[in-house]
Design an enzyme around this catalytic site. Structure first.
Site, short mmCIF file in Angstrom:
data_model
loop_
_atom_site.label_atom_id
_atom_site.label_comp_id
_atom_site.label_asym_id
_atom_site.label_seq_id
_atom_site.Cartn_x
_atom_site.Cartn_y
_atom_site.Cartn_z
N LYS A 1 -13.48 -11.95 -32.56
CA LYS A 1 -13.40 -10.49 -32.56
C LYS A 1 -12.51 -9.97 -31.44
O LYS A 1 -11.92 -8.89 -31.55
CB LYS A 1 -14.80 -9.90 -32.45
N SER B 1 -17.84 -15.17 -33.36
CA SER B 1 -17.56 -13.81 -32.89
C SER B 1 -16.58 -13.74 -31.72
O SER B 1 -16.13 -12.64 -31.39
CB SER B 1 -18.87 -13.12 -32.50
#
Length: 304
Positions: free
Chosen positions: A66, A63
């Site tokens: 992101k 993540s």
């Protein structure tokens, strides 16, 4: 400040926490990672760099990616992106569906999985070859062309992406996903499977430390205002339902990934990356969170 001594001391002392967390196992390929690994890397805007432990070992950034996809979309769409995704902490786990029904398919923020899927969907509209574009962007940030996707991780993630697929189809039913869901999941799972080490990851965050300007090649990635806003989102939403506690403890904008990595920064000063695969109950690196709390305490500086 003797940053080298600070991170070496933290590294030496926090190895005592090995065994208190758990490696992510919902992606089978991540479950196979040796849990007893730990690295720290730091870069300053004035050109200093320091590393300790397994800082040169590559891992799946998950993540943390992101942040990169959000920067790519923001530089093209500007404030238009906020039509599709919100800016509030979710207070729920990263893969939760519970808020989407009441909020008409608009995810709370870009850093939960639903929000990241929306951002990736917009990125696919901006680039004809989005997977290539993501890699090229990350390579330019860290000045290293030897950055690739971990294909084994990507395949494992795609094979176990039922919840992300459910999120995407649910948002598509509200008109907030434009592309074919299978194609979207392919880009998203590869994005999460970018393989980097702490040294490259820390260097890649220098553009945020430098208010949107990449100090490696002088390229303006984001405006100062866009960089500020991305940093604010990282502070409030970068650690899922542990974001408030991390801000309280470490006082840094940052982003975590279930691969065990964390990247964070102090504006006008430095960027730092930590990797330790064992996670706490929130899905953040247990030793990584402790490291960054200790780091800002020991140097007597944070964003506050």
């Amino acid at each position: 400040m003797d940053y080298k001594a600070v991170i070496e001391n933290i590294y030496r002392e926090l190895q005592a926490l090995w065994g208190q967390g758990k490696v992510a196992d919902y992606i089978p390929a991540l479950a196979e990672v040796n849990p007893r690994q730990y690295g720290i890397a730091l870069h300053t805007l004035d050109g200093q760099s320091f590393a300790v432990g397994d800082a040169n070992t590559r891992f799946s950034i998950q993540s943390i990616s992101k942040v990169f996809s959000m920067a790519m979309v923001t530089r093209h769409l500007g404030d238009e992106i906020w039509k599709y995704v919100g800016r509030e902490p979710s207070g729920n786990p990263f893969n939760s569906l519970v808020q989407l029904e009441n909020e008409q398919g608009i995810p709370r923020n870009p850093f939960i999985n639903a929000g990241a899927l929306v951002v990736t969907d917009r990125l696919m509209s901006l680039y004809s070859h989005p997977k290539d574009a993501i890699l090229e962007f990350v390579r330019s940030l860290c000045g290293n062309d030897d950055i690739y996707y971990d294909k084994e991780i990507a395949r494992s993630e795609r094979a176990n992406a039922d919840r992300n697929m459910a999120l995407a189809y649910f948002m598509k039913s509200f008109g907030n996903i434009e592309h074919d869901v299978d194609a979207l999941l392919d880009v998203y799972c590869n994005q999460c499977a970018i393989s980097m080490n702490c040294v490259d990851l820390s260097r890649a965050f220098l553009f945020l430390c430098n208010h949107g300007l990449n100090p490696i090649n002088g390229e303006r990635i984001l405006t100062a205002s866009q960089s500020k806003r991305l940093g604010a989102l990282m502070l409030t939403c970068g650690f899922y339902d542990e974001s408030g506690d991390f801000a309280f403890r470490a006082g840094l904008p940052g982003k975590s990934g279930v691969g065990g990595g964390i990247a964070a920064y102090i504006p006008d000063n430095l960027s730092i990356s930590v990797w330790s695969p064992e996670l706490n109950r929130h899905g953040n690196s247990l030793i990584g969170v402790e490291t960054l709390e200790r780091f800002t305490t020991d140097i007597g500086s944070s964003i506050f």
